[in-house]
Design a protein around this motif. Sequence first.
Motif, short mmCIF file in Angstrom:
data_model
loop_
_atom_site.label_atom_id
_atom_site.label_comp_id
_atom_site.label_asym_id
_atom_site.label_seq_id
_atom_site.Cartn_x
_atom_site.Cartn_y
_atom_site.Cartn_z
N TRP A 89 0.84 -1.19 0.00
CA TRP A 89 0.00 0.00 0.00
C TRP A 89 0.88 1.24 0.00
O TRP A 89 2.00 1.23 0.49
N ARG A 90 0.34 2.33 -0.53
CA ARG A 90 1.16 3.52 -0.64
C ARG A 90 0.53 4.76 0.00
O ARG A 90 1.25 5.64 0.47
N ASP A 91 -0.78 4.87 0.01
CA ASP A 91 -1.40 6.11 0.46
C ASP A 91 -2.72 5.81 1.15
O ASP A 91 -3.28 4.72 1.00
N TYR A 92 -3.22 6.78 1.90
CA TYR A 92 -4.52 6.63 2.54
C TYR A 92 -5.22 7.98 2.58
O TYR A 92 -4.61 9.03 2.38
N ALA A 93 -6.51 7.94 2.85
CA ALA A 93 -7.31 9.16 3.02
C ALA A 93 -8.31 8.93 4.14
O ALA A 93 -8.81 7.82 4.32
N HIS A 139 -1.83 2.84 -5.19
CA HIS A 139 -1.12 3.92 -5.86
C HIS A 139 -1.88 5.21 -5.58
O HIS A 139 -3.10 5.20 -5.47
N THR A 140 -1.18 6.30 -5.50
CA THR A 140 -1.77 7.56 -5.09
C THR A 140 -2.93 8.02 -5.96
O THR A 140 -3.92 8.52 -5.47
N HIS A 141 -2.84 7.84 -7.26
CA HIS A 141 -3.85 8.39 -8.16
C HIS A 141 -4.86 7.35 -8.64
O HIS A 141 -5.31 7.39 -9.78
N PHE A 172 -5.00 3.05 -0.53
CA PHE A 172 -4.66 3.09 -1.95
C PHE A 172 -3.38 2.32 -2.21
O PHE A 172 -2.42 2.41 -1.44
#
Length: 109
Positions: free
Chosen positions: A37-41, A56-58, A54
Amino acid sequence: MSQVSNPKKSRRPLYFTRSELGLILAAYSARVAAGEWRDYALDHLTGSAAFSIFRHTHETPVYVIEKQQRHHKERPQFILRDNKRVLCKATMVQDVINHFDKLPRLISG
């Protein structure tokens, strides 16, 4: 004349508690360290809070841990879903996090 209150106006955004967020971030960090995993929100909405994960970020989220609570006197419900379906429902966030161990993992080679 009695005044009827609007239940939607009295509802507030729902948040993860510090301990819930700590458990989620610990599981998230382990998967980041493994390169999965690379990103979260974080999203806080009326009646629900969401932790989106996520690869990947996008992209769209791979998984979302959602906390729902209809009334402040009820116990919250935690839901793990991917972009297509509900994978797990539980009343404790740890049960949802433990469900990650049952899911397929990314194998790097």
